[in-house]
Scaffold this active site. Structure first.
Site, PDB file in Angstrom:
ATOM      1  N   GLU A 105       0.824  -1.205   0.000  1.00  0.00           N
ATOM      2  CA  GLU A 105       0.000   0.000   0.000  1.00  0.00           C
ATOM      3  C   GLU A 105       0.860   1.258   0.000  1.00  0.00           C
ATOM      4  O   GLU A 105       0.561   2.239  -0.696  1.00  0.00           O
ATOM      5  CB  GLU A 105      -0.933   0.006   1.217  1.00  0.00           C
ATOM      6  CG  GLU A 105      -1.941  -1.117   1.262  1.00  0.00           C
ATOM      7  CD  GLU A 105      -3.124  -0.894   0.332  1.00  0.00           C
ATOM      8  OE1 GLU A 105      -3.194   0.167  -0.301  1.00  0.00           O
ATOM      9  OE2 GLU A 105      -3.985  -1.788   0.239  1.00  0.00           O
ATOM     10  N   ARG A 143       0.806   3.866  -3.251  1.00  0.00           N
ATOM     11  CA  ARG A 143       0.199   5.172  -2.983  1.00  0.00           C
ATOM     12  C   ARG A 143       1.245   6.261  -2.755  1.00  0.00           C
ATOM     13  O   ARG A 143       1.211   7.291  -3.427  1.00  0.00           O
ATOM     14  CB  ARG A 143      -0.726   5.081  -1.767  1.00  0.00           C
ATOM     15  CG  ARG A 143      -1.844   4.067  -1.914  1.00  0.00           C
ATOM     16  CD  ARG A 143      -2.899   4.295  -0.860  1.00  0.00           C
ATOM     17  NE  ARG A 143      -3.714   3.103  -0.638  1.00  0.00           N
ATOM     18  CZ  ARG A 143      -4.946   3.125  -0.129  1.00  0.00           C
ATOM     19  NH1 ARG A 143      -5.497   4.265   0.179  1.00  0.00           N
ATOM     20  NH2 ARG A 143      -5.618   1.999   0.062  1.00  0.00           N
ATOM     21  N   ASP A 195      -5.473  -9.841  -7.738  1.00  0.00           N
ATOM     22  CA  ASP A 195      -5.789  -8.992  -8.883  1.00  0.00           C
ATOM     23  C   ASP A 195      -4.593  -8.399  -9.617  1.00  0.00           C
ATOM     24  O   ASP A 195      -4.358  -8.664 -10.799  1.00  0.00           O
ATOM     25  CB  ASP A 195      -6.752  -7.876  -8.458  1.00  0.00           C
ATOM     26  CG  ASP A 195      -6.291  -7.112  -7.213  1.00  0.00           C
ATOM     27  OD1 ASP A 195      -5.271  -7.489  -6.610  1.00  0.00           O
ATOM     28  OD2 ASP A 195      -6.978  -6.139  -6.833  1.00  0.00           O
ATOM     29  N   GLU A 234     -12.247   0.727  -9.949  1.00  0.00           N
ATOM     30  CA  GLU A 234     -11.913  -0.274 -10.967  1.00  0.00           C
ATOM     31  C   GLU A 234     -12.812  -0.224 -12.196  1.00  0.00           C
ATOM     32  O   GLU A 234     -12.346  -0.378 -13.329  1.00  0.00           O
ATOM     33  CB  GLU A 234     -11.920  -1.673 -10.357  1.00  0.00           C
ATOM     34  CG  GLU A 234     -10.738  -1.962  -9.448  1.00  0.00           C
ATOM     35  CD  GLU A 234     -10.869  -1.331  -8.081  1.00  0.00           C
ATOM     36  OE1 GLU A 234      -9.846  -1.163  -7.394  1.00  0.00           O
ATOM     37  OE2 GLU A 234     -12.014  -0.986  -7.684  1.00  0.00           O
ATOM     38  N   THR A 270      -1.142   0.746 -10.243  1.00  0.00           N
ATOM     39  CA  THR A 270      -2.436   0.239  -9.792  1.00  0.00           C
ATOM     40  C   THR A 270      -3.176   1.232  -8.922  1.00  0.00           C
ATOM     41  O   THR A 270      -4.320   0.990  -8.546  1.00  0.00           O
ATOM     42  CB  THR A 270      -2.260  -1.108  -9.052  1.00  0.00           C
ATOM     43  OG1 THR A 270      -3.509  -1.785  -8.990  1.00  0.00           O
ATOM     44  CG2 THR A 270      -1.702  -0.896  -7.657  1.00  0.00           C
TER      45      THR A 270
END
Length: 657
Positions: free
Chosen positions: A216, A220, A365, A538, A626
């Site tokens: 994460e 980010r 994913d 998404e 992503t």
């Protein structure tokens, strides 16, 4: 750690795309935004919050792990599928009320003027002004950002209803601020960027005794800083600031902060196998195994840091960043996963998979997403990742694709007990990144019309584009099924027993009949614990790719309808901005009182790009991580190369031993 000093002027990789991109960018109308006002819905934004806000909490990990809402005593699962016209009208009025539409003060009157479009309908047949629609997205961003800036500045979490903030580390991590930087640059919100840079320069420190999630924080924070560096250096007319100009005092601020963070995060890769530990203690440069899952890391998390560290390696010349994250791909692939599909956990200690669970939802994913994106990032030179992508897509078709009943929508299911186990007809909203990624893989970022003219076009690409269209429609159906028009976190589908194979005939309806008793609604099944909506990006991400690649305007129209639902049903009163929902299948919905950082970093950014001219960040020149942070594609040059080879495999992808 390396003693390398980040250069003051980073080379542009010798790629001639820069001048071309500058010309394209100028033609998109961005330059004209330099003179626009910065008033927005909330004027005179305060730059501090009261000291009573709580200091510390655990890192939320929303991107890869669906949040399971257990419901509240106030609202037991008694929600209705049928939409009432009266309820829709009522809540539309409430949406305007949230923006102060009916209030009498001057700022509310400005808000009323700004959001009055919500109460009007466009004339049938009138040409759509997409730039005007794009402005509506900017206004939504401004409302969210200004509320955060007023009530929770510097805090990592923001609760729009309570109008409070919360820290995830003793001195804050910049969770919302850094994740939003490149969105503000694209929207040319100069004054807001200036305030954010001031906080980065004067307040942000990574030297904190805090356990952070490796994945994460990479996608980010590291991704956000690197993207901000890219946009501010390659497109200096976007949100221009004097202190980040060449030779300015803050010229390399984003890159310096990124490198400091990366040197701490890279310690997660110091495991016996090279698979990164789930988390890192920032001040100690020390990786830590997961507290659960028997110490295993999520496969998606371990394999969704490559774009960030490879780009940083290219910028700094520090090859060890590249080598560390590339090693992960080799360790994962050396397990010899059948048909290119990998289980969702892997041990850092041994590099072996844990459990047999196969899915493209949470924890699985973005492994697949980064296969094709690594190939594109280095200008399609690393064929190894293209090969892995092709194998995985074939495996998805063989093992995970089926069709719903009675309407035959395309469903991408899961195999919780492995490929020999039963197919579960469950789709996380997270899965909806996949159709857009398929389309990107087919054309490499070109339009479909352009790609069809190439000698490489074949029947397989034709079939892949069909699959991308069908899955996008299924994901849009998840929105249409819900009372608010905002998708649930998880949707199940009714399927035949045994499930139909991917080759089975199917012809779902083109449109979603609004009749509450329409046959298509029987295909979908949303359960009481899954009705929350976390403002996820998404589906709009796939709409963005599908519009850019197919040029079919329906994807833009779907995005506009989605945006209006967000405005209608997630706006918070008294200027609080927008919130995620605990129950999106009732009107009025039940708010969750939390602003997700990816609402600003991804959802609104993809909306903005969807409504923008197609030469703004063209898909054949950039690659999005992503978290929707754009990076440039680049040539590997003399220093970098693909440092590993795949082991020989049989027809099912199993390693020949």
């Amino acid at each position: 750690m390396s003693s390398f000093t980040v250069p003051r002027n980073v080379p542009s990789f010798g790629n001639p795309q820069r001048l071309a991109e500058d010309r394209l960018w100028a033609s998109s109308g961005m330059a004209s935004r330099n003179s626009r006002g910065h008033g927005g819905v909330l004027d005179n934004v305060q730059h501090s919050v009261d000291s009573f806000l709580r200091p510390k909490s655990q890192l939320p990990m929303y991107k890869d792990k669906p949040y399971t809402y257990a419901g509240s005593r106030r609202i037991r699962p008694h929600w209705r599928r049928k939409r009432s016209l009266l309820a829709l009208v009522f809540f539309s009025i409430c949406g305007l009320w949230f923006f102060g539409f009916f209030s009498g003060d001057s700022s509310s009157r400005r808000a009323a003027s700004q959001w009055s479009w919500m109460g009007t309908s466009e004339a049938p047949g009138k040409k759509v002004d997409w730039l005007k629609r794009r402005e509506r997205v900017v206004e939504a961003f401004e409302l969210s950002w200004d509320a955060y800036e007023r009530y929770a500045w510097g805090y990592d979490e923001y609760h729009p209803i309570a109008k409070t903030g919360k820290m995830m580390a003793p001195e804050g991590l910049g969770w919302i601020i850094i994740d939003s930087l490149d969105t503000m640059m694209l929207m040319n919100l100069t004054s807001r960027i200036s305030h954010a840079r001031e906080w980065l320069a004067e307040t942000l420190t990574w030297d904190q005794n805090q356990d952070v999630n490796t994945f994460e924080t990479t996608i980010r924070m590291l991704g956000g800083l690197l993207s901000a560096h890219y946009l501010s250096t390659e497109f200096p007319d976007l949100a221009p600031l004097a202190d980040d100009d060449a030779g300015g005092l803050g010229e390399d601020l984003y890159l310096e902060k990124a490198k400091d963070l990366a040197d701490r995060l890279i310690s997660a890769f110091d495991s016996e196998s090279g698979i990164p530990y789930a988390s890192v203690i920032l001040s100690k440069y020390e990786g830590k195994p997961s507290h659960g899952d028997d110490g295993a890391s999520s496969t998606a998390e371990a394999t969704t840091v490559q774009l960030e560290f490879k780009y940083l390696a290219k910028l700094t010349g520090e090859k060890f960043y590249w080598d560390k994250v590339e090693k992960v791909m080799q360790v994962v692939d050396d397990n010899g996963a059948e048909d290119g599909l990998v289980p969702i956990f892997i041990y850092p200690s041994t590099g072996q998979f844990r459990t047999k669970n196969i899915r493209l939802g949470s924890r699985g994913d973005s492994y697949y997403e980064y296969l094709i994106k690594q190939y594109l990032q280095t200008n399609e030179k690393e064929e190894i990742y293209r090969e892995m992508w092709d194998e995985s897509l074939a495996g998805v078709r063989k093992h995970l694709i089926t069709y719903s009943s009675p309407s035959r929508f395309t469903v991408l299911g899961e195999r919780p007990s492995g490929l020999d186990g039963a197919l579960s007809p469950k789709m996380d909203h997270l899965v909806c990144f996949y159709p857009g990624t398929i389309a990107l893989a087919v054309t490499g970022g070109l339009t479909e019309a352009e790609a069809r003219k190439l000698p490489s076009w074949n029947q397989q690409k034709e079939d892949d584009m069909r699959l991308a269209r069908e899955l996008t429609q299924t994901c849009w159906g998840m929105y249409k099924w819900m009372a608010t028009g905002l998708a649930a976190e998880i949707t199940y589908f009714n399927i035949d027993n045994p499930p139909l194979p991917e080759s089975a005939p199917h012809n779902p309806p083109d449109d979603f009949d609004p009749d509450p008793d329409a046959a298509w609604r029987k295909d979908f099944d949303v359960r009481a614990n899954d009705v929350h909506n976390l403002q996820r990006p998404e589906t709009v991400e796939s709409l963005f790719y599908m519009w850019r690649i197919t040029e079919d305007p329906k994807y833009r129209e779907w995005g506009w309808e989605m945006f209006k639902s967000f405005v209608n049903y997630t706006a918070v009163d008294e200027g609080g901005g927008f919130t995620s929902l605990s129950n999106a299948n009732r009107i009025p919905p039940v708010p969750r009182d939390n602003l997700e950082s990816f609402w600003l970093a991804e959802t609104l950014k993809y909306m903005y790009l969807l409504f923008s001219p197609n030469d703004l960040l063209p898909l054949d020149k950039v690659v999005y991580n992503t978290e929707a942070h754009p990076f440039p594609r680049f040539d590997m040059g003399q220093l970098f190369s693909t440092g590993w080879k795949r082991k020989p495999r049989d027809a099912e992808g199993k390693i020949i031993r």
